[in-house]
Scaffold this active site. Structure first.
Site, PDB file in Angstrom:
ATOM      1  N   ASP A   1     -47.999 -24.149  15.182  1.00  0.00           N
ATOM      2  CA  ASP A   1     -47.056 -24.938  15.978  1.00  0.00           C
ATOM      3  C   ASP A   1     -46.321 -25.875  15.012  1.00  0.00           C
ATOM      4  O   ASP A   1     -46.433 -25.740  13.785  1.00  0.00           O
ATOM      5  CB  ASP A   1     -47.765 -25.670  17.134  1.00  0.00           C
ATOM      6  N   HIS A   2     -45.574 -26.826  15.579  1.00  0.00           N
ATOM      7  CA  HIS A   2     -44.774 -27.737  14.740  1.00  0.00           C
ATOM      8  C   HIS A   2     -45.643 -28.539  13.788  1.00  0.00           C
ATOM      9  O   HIS A   2     -45.256 -28.770  12.633  1.00  0.00           O
ATOM     10  CB  HIS A   2     -43.945 -28.667  15.627  1.00  0.00           C
TER      11      HIS A   2
ATOM     12  N   CYS B   1     -52.520 -25.767  13.511  1.00  0.00           N
ATOM     13  CA  CYS B   1     -51.917 -26.799  14.375  1.00  0.00           C
ATOM     14  C   CYS B   1     -52.320 -28.146  13.800  1.00  0.00           C
ATOM     15  O   CYS B   1     -52.629 -28.238  12.604  1.00  0.00           O
ATOM     16  CB  CYS B   1     -52.318 -26.614  15.841  1.00  0.00           C
ATOM     17  N   GLY B   2     -52.306 -29.200  14.617  1.00  0.00           N
ATOM     18  CA  GLY B   2     -52.639 -30.517  14.080  1.00  0.00           C
ATOM     19  C   GLY B   2     -54.094 -30.621  13.677  1.00  0.00           C
ATOM     20  O   GLY B   2     -54.427 -31.087  12.584  1.00  0.00           O
ATOM     21  N   THR B   3     -54.980 -30.186  14.570  1.00  0.00           N
ATOM     22  CA  THR B   3     -56.419 -30.276  14.315  1.00  0.00           C
ATOM     23  C   THR B   3     -57.083 -28.914  14.113  1.00  0.00           C
ATOM     24  O   THR B   3     -58.228 -28.854  13.668  1.00  0.00           O
ATOM     25  CB  THR B   3     -57.121 -30.905  15.533  1.00  0.00           C
ATOM     26  N   GLY B   4     -56.417 -27.854  14.533  1.00  0.00           N
ATOM     27  CA  GLY B   4     -57.021 -26.517  14.549  1.00  0.00           C
ATOM     28  C   GLY B   4     -57.767 -26.243  15.845  1.00  0.00           C
ATOM     29  O   GLY B   4     -58.083 -25.092  16.163  1.00  0.00           O
TER      30      GLY B   4
ATOM     31  N   GLY C   1     -56.968 -26.911  19.277  1.00  0.00           N
ATOM     32  CA  GLY C   1     -56.238 -26.298  20.393  1.00  0.00           C
ATOM     33  C   GLY C   1     -55.998 -24.815  20.150  1.00  0.00           C
ATOM     34  O   GLY C   1     -56.129 -23.989  21.068  1.00  0.00           O
TER      35      GLY C   1
ATOM     36  N   HIS D   1     -72.113 -14.769   9.561  1.00  0.00           N
ATOM     37  CA  HIS D   1     -72.926 -14.763  10.785  1.00  0.00           C
ATOM     38  C   HIS D   1     -72.138 -14.443  12.053  1.00  0.00           C
ATOM     39  O   HIS D   1     -72.680 -13.834  12.970  1.00  0.00           O
ATOM     40  CB  HIS D   1     -73.606 -16.127  10.979  1.00  0.00           C
ATOM     41  N   ASN D   2     -70.892 -14.933  12.130  1.00  0.00           N
ATOM     42  CA  ASN D   2     -70.138 -14.794  13.383  1.00  0.00           C
ATOM     43  C   ASN D   2     -68.991 -13.786  13.290  1.00  0.00           C
ATOM     44  O   ASN D   2     -68.296 -13.566  14.276  1.00  0.00           O
ATOM     45  CB  ASN D   2     -69.557 -16.149  13.823  1.00  0.00           C
TER      46      ASN D   2
ATOM     47  N   ARG E   1     -53.279 -31.826  10.105  1.00  0.00           N
ATOM     48  CA  ARG E   1     -53.312 -33.294  10.082  1.00  0.00           C
ATOM     49  C   ARG E   1     -54.638 -33.839   9.564  1.00  0.00           C
ATOM     50  O   ARG E   1     -54.787 -35.041   9.388  1.00  0.00           O
ATOM     51  CB  ARG E   1     -53.044 -33.836  11.496  1.00  0.00           C
TER      52      ARG E   1
ATOM     53  N   HIS F   1     -77.111 -10.332  13.040  1.00  0.00           N
ATOM     54  CA  HIS F   1     -75.901 -11.080  13.396  1.00  0.00           C
ATOM     55  C   HIS F   1     -74.941 -10.208  14.213  1.00  0.00           C
ATOM     56  O   HIS F   1     -74.239 -10.703  15.089  1.00  0.00           O
ATOM     57  CB  HIS F   1     -75.211 -11.600  12.130  1.00  0.00           C
TER      58      HIS F   1
ATOM     59  N   ARG G   1     -76.024 -10.242  17.757  1.00  0.00           N
ATOM     60  CA  ARG G   1     -75.666 -11.504  18.425  1.00  0.00           C
ATOM     61  C   ARG G   1     -74.182 -11.542  18.770  1.00  0.00           C
ATOM     62  O   ARG G   1     -73.785 -12.043  19.837  1.00  0.00           O
ATOM     63  CB  ARG G   1     -76.047 -12.692  17.526  1.00  0.00           C
TER      64      ARG G   1
END
Ligand code: RB5
Length: 146
Positions: free
Chosen positions: A8-9, A65-68, A70, A98-99, A109, A133, A136
């Protein structure tokens, strides 16, 4: 590796840096935007990238994004997606092993550029460990059909 990227922006500048880094290292990369720092809605880009990975057109996705956070919440709504915001290389390595993380999200940010680059490198280079794994991960996706 076929990679799809989006932002995003708030993540636009870091996406441009990561895209240039990946192309420089010979990866096949498709950029789903955004293409400027004008405000947009992150779920639109999360969906485009996640559907590209879920549909099998791409091996991995990267979202900024800003925090990752969302982006990860939205990407995980698409069947077959295992996404998380990652802030350090140890977690990047373990979550691949593992995932089998298939969509990495980054927070522009909250992350220094150099660390974001290292996280991307680890995300792309670390193989899934399989075995227990794998069992799972199958259980995670069984939740989707309930
Ligand atoms: C945009 O201001 C911001 O909310 C977005 O980039 C992201 O951080 C959401 O999780």
């Amino acid at each position: 590796m076929r990679i799809v990227i989006g932002a995003d922006h708030a993540g636009f500048d870091l996406k441009q840096i990561i895209a240039a880094y990946l192309r420089h290292h010979g990866h096949e990369l498709i950029d789903k935007g955004t293409d400027s720092d004008q405000p947009v809605d992150y779920p639109d880009f999360a969906r485009a990238v996640a559907e590209g990975v879920s549909g099998g057109k791409f091996d991995r996705g990267i979202l900024v994004c800003g925090t990752g956070v969302g982006m990860a919440i939205a990407a995980n709504k698409v069947a077959g997606i295992r996404s998380s915001a990652i802030v350090d290389t140890d977690t990047a390595k373990l979550t691949r092993e593992h995932n089998d993380l298939n969509v990495l999200t980054l927070g522009a940010r909250v992350l220094p550029e150099s660390r974001a680059r290292e996280i991307v490198k680890t995300f792309l280079q670390t193989p899934f460990a399989g075995g227990r794994h794998g069992d799972r991960v199958k259980k995670i996706h069984a939740i989707e059909s309930h």
